[in-house]
Design an enzyme around this catalytic site. Structure first.
Site, mmCIF file in Angstrom:
data_model
loop_
_atom_site.group_PDB
_atom_site.id
_atom_site.type_symbol
_atom_site.label_atom_id
_atom_site.label_comp_id
_atom_site.label_asym_id
_atom_site.label_seq_id
_atom_site.Cartn_x
_atom_site.Cartn_y
_atom_site.Cartn_z
ATOM 1 C CE LYS A 183 39.995 43.580 23.016
ATOM 2 N NZ LYS A 183 40.960 44.665 22.902
ATOM 3 C CD GLU A 189 29.103 48.221 33.958
ATOM 4 O OE1 GLU A 189 29.897 47.254 33.782
ATOM 5 O OE2 GLU A 189 29.491 49.369 34.246
ATOM 6 N N GLY A 244 38.250 48.088 22.122
ATOM 7 C CA GLY A 244 36.791 48.094 22.277
ATOM 8 C C GLY A 244 36.140 49.292 21.585
ATOM 9 N NE ARG A 245 39.976 54.184 23.153
ATOM 10 C CZ ARG A 245 40.633 53.440 24.019
ATOM 11 N NH1 ARG A 245 39.986 52.570 24.770
ATOM 12 N NH2 ARG A 245 41.950 53.545 24.162
ATOM 13 C CD GLU A 330 37.664 53.623 27.181
ATOM 14 O OE1 GLU A 330 36.924 53.521 28.180
ATOM 15 O OE2 GLU A 330 37.550 52.876 26.200
ATOM 16 C CG HIS A 360 17.315 76.756 20.344
ATOM 17 N ND1 HIS A 360 16.679 77.974 20.169
ATOM 18 C CD2 HIS A 360 17.521 76.270 19.095
ATOM 19 C CE1 HIS A 360 16.490 78.181 18.876
ATOM 20 N NE2 HIS A 360 16.991 77.169 18.210
ATOM 21 C CE LYS A 472 35.940 48.677 34.124
ATOM 22 N NZ LYS A 472 36.491 47.925 32.992
HETATM 23 O O1 F6P Z 1 35.499 50.282 31.084
HETATM 24 C C1 F6P Z 1 35.949 50.667 29.842
HETATM 25 C C2 F6P Z 1 35.856 49.559 28.825
HETATM 26 O O2 F6P Z 1 36.856 48.628 29.029
HETATM 27 C C3 F6P Z 1 35.903 50.113 27.409
HETATM 28 O O3 F6P Z 1 37.185 50.293 26.951
HETATM 29 C C4 F6P Z 1 35.109 49.115 26.653
HETATM 30 O O4 F6P Z 1 34.631 49.645 25.449
HETATM 31 C C5 F6P Z 1 34.001 48.813 27.633
HETATM 32 O O5 F6P Z 1 34.611 48.873 28.904
HETATM 33 C C6 F6P Z 1 33.333 47.486 27.449
HETATM 34 O O6 F6P Z 1 34.248 46.430 27.517
HETATM 35 P P1 F6P Z 1 33.869 44.995 26.991
HETATM 36 O O7 F6P Z 1 33.603 45.087 25.525
HETATM 37 O O8 F6P Z 1 35.068 44.148 27.292
HETATM 38 O O9 F6P Z 1 32.654 44.531 27.744
#
Ligand code: F6P
Length: 508
Positions: A183, A189, A244-245, A330, A360, A472
């Site tokens: 987003k 990452e 995002g979620r 979140e 289990h 972060k």
């Molecule tokens: O670090 C949390 C977060 O901001 C989430 O809310 C989101 O889903 C994820 O990182 C990834 O964010 P993006 O889609 O901006 O890479």
């Protein structure tokens, strides 16, 4: 808590007609049976009164009307528009968002017909840009009769290169497509993994034009994707009014359409849309997301529960609890309310995994531990494969699911304290008619709307996530110190003495 016989067993006449058990509610053919929550009628009516006092109905209306309910970021939370297949106008600040949403649908459908000879798709994204499509790809893989393009769908989320190495070992570079999903398009990452995959394409002999052809992006930050090198017509936008979620319904869900076809993607959206219509229109007393939210609130208020579990008796839904963890924790893992004051309750810890495997593992604690952990048992009426063994295996799966709920509710006495089951452990049963794209969509939207209802009941803004930022920020000076290679790093503004010692140990 007590479980009256009439609320724990289905009425036999109803059962014979295939109707739902007493105390159960149905929406979009999904049955919610709360009989084992141990909530009596007068407690239910208190809970609904509490919902009214919290102005839950007004909140639901505001959510769908595009009001800026995400106050801290001054935005609406309009993910429901992404699955509004009726295309009825959704007005945001005076503008209908549906034409833009429909245009992306058309582009997704067109793309499904364009990808010929693609062997591998690397979907790069993390958190909300990962869990939803990963869950859907896994969940639908073995749906009897589903059409699949048979591409290898790889999900690359972790900065740990183990995942990267595993994927790059398997993918065929000249027939790979890469979808960068973020987003913000600033998530470290994701951008680092994307660079690594582009470097791999180059090192594998792909030309610049082949790489351009392979790269796609899904983002709310189109300029950043262009700057990264993704050509404009390969960028699928979504918008800042989608959390995002809550974004799997946007082009973030592209892998679902690419692998299983646009029709399946539409069915996924249709199931969620149907659940939205139910959430928006049903009275509180019949409203599945609201009932589930109130049941959890009851367990918090009466029993001080700190955790709950979601156990899908469907191996295909093994990723569901991971998706749910981000959704719930979140969204609602916060100590301060919309008014800036401390809240009384917020999200409990959520965990789970597929049954019967989970039995289990940690079910011992559910039955005999000192903590009461409410459980959502999620079962599917139809077997989830067309193997000859499916019917017999499925009967065993379902009987285990039903037996666990009954054992937890009633417990068992014994002379030997070691063999005593205390009972009175609450659970709900959610029953899907079958596992397909439609009911998967309905299930996810049910939990999204439940999370929003809980936020409203707790007075929490479920649509921001300020708590993820601080770590972060701190990682930056630490990374710099690790990169220095020095084992004499001193504590300073950004690094305390304990962390400095750890850095020095790692650098030694
Ligand atoms: O670090 C949390 C977060 O901001 C989430 O809310 C989101 O889903 C994820 O990182 C990834 O964010 P993006 O889609 O901006 O890479």
């Amino acid at each position: 808590m007590s479980f009256k016989p009439e609320s724990k067993t289905p009425n036999s006449a109803q059962a014979a007609q295939g109707e739902t058990p007493n105390g159960a509610h149905t929406a979009v053919d999904v049955v919610l049976d709360t009989a084992y929550q141990g909530i009596n009628p007068s407690q239910w009516s208190d809970l609904f009164a509490q919902a009214r006092k919290s102005q839950l109905s007004q909140f639901i209306a505001d959510l769908f009307a595009g009001k800026h309910i995400n106050q801290s970021e001054d935005r609406p939370a309009l993910h429901s528009a992404l699955r509004n297949l009726s295309r009825s106008p959704v007005i945001l600040d005076g503008v209908d968002v549906m034409p833009a949403v429909s245009e992306v649908w058309h582009r997704i459908e067109a793309l499904c017909n364009q990808w010929v000879g693609v062997t591998d798709v690397i979907h790069i994204g993390i958190g909300g840009s990962d869990f939803g499509p990963r869950l859907a790809i896994e969940a639908l893989a073995h749906v009897p009769g589903i059409e699949s393009r048979g591409m290898r769908m790889h999900f690359l989320a972790n900065i740990d290169t183990a995942e990267l190495a595993r994927i790059l070992d398997r993918a065929l570079p000249h027939s790979t497509r890469v979808i960068i999903v973020s987003k913000s398009f600033t998530t470290l990452e994701t951008t680092m993994n994307a660079k690594a995959v582009v470097a791999w394409l180059k090192a594998s002999g792909c030309t610049k034009s082949q790489i351009n052809k392979a790269l796609y992006a899904v983002t709310a930050n189109v300029p950043a994707a262009q700057e990264f090198g993704v050509q404009e017509d390969h960028i699928y936008p979504f918008w800042d009014w989608v959390g995002g979620r809550y974004s799997v319904w946007s082009a973030v869900g592209l892998p679902i359409a690419l692998q299983y076809g646009f029709k399946t993607f539409e069915e996924f959206l249709a199931g969620a849309h149907a659940m939205d219509l139910h959430f928006k229109n049903a009275p509180l007393e019949e409203n599945l997301p609201v009932i589930m939210a109130l049941a959890l609130l009851h367990q918090q208020e009466k029993h001080g529960i700190k955790a709950y579990a979601a156990i899908p008796y469907a191996d295909a839904l093994d990723w569901f609890p991971k998706w749910l963890q981000q959704l719930d924790m979140e969204s609602n893992g916060k100590s301060v309310g919309k008014d800036g004051k401390p809240v009384k309750y917020s999200s409990p810890v959520v965990f789970g995994s597929a049954g019967s495997n989970a039995q289990h593992s940690y079910f011992q604690l559910f039955h005999q531990g000192t903590e009461i952990i409410p459980i959502d048992f999620i079962a599917v009426r139809k077997p989830m494969s067309d193997r000859p063994e499916a019917v017999a295996h499925h009967r065993i799966l379902l009987s285990n699911c039903l037996a666990q709920a009954q054992a937890l509710a009633h417990g068992k006495s014994d002379e030997n304290p070691n063999n005593v089951y205390p009972g009175n452990r609450p659970s709900s049963l959610l029953l899907l008619p079958e596992l397909n794209a439609f009911y998967l969509g309905a299930l996810l939207a049910l939990y999204e709307n439940r999370a929003a209802s809980l936020g409203a009941l707790w007075n929490i803004n479920s649509f921001d996530q300020p708590g993820v930022e601080y770590g972060k920020v701190l990682a930056k000076p630490i990374e710099k110190a690790l990169a220095s290679g020095s084992d004499h790093v001193q504590a300073n503004d950004g690094i305390d003495a304990i962390t400095a010692a750890r850095i020095n140990f790692l650098n030694s």
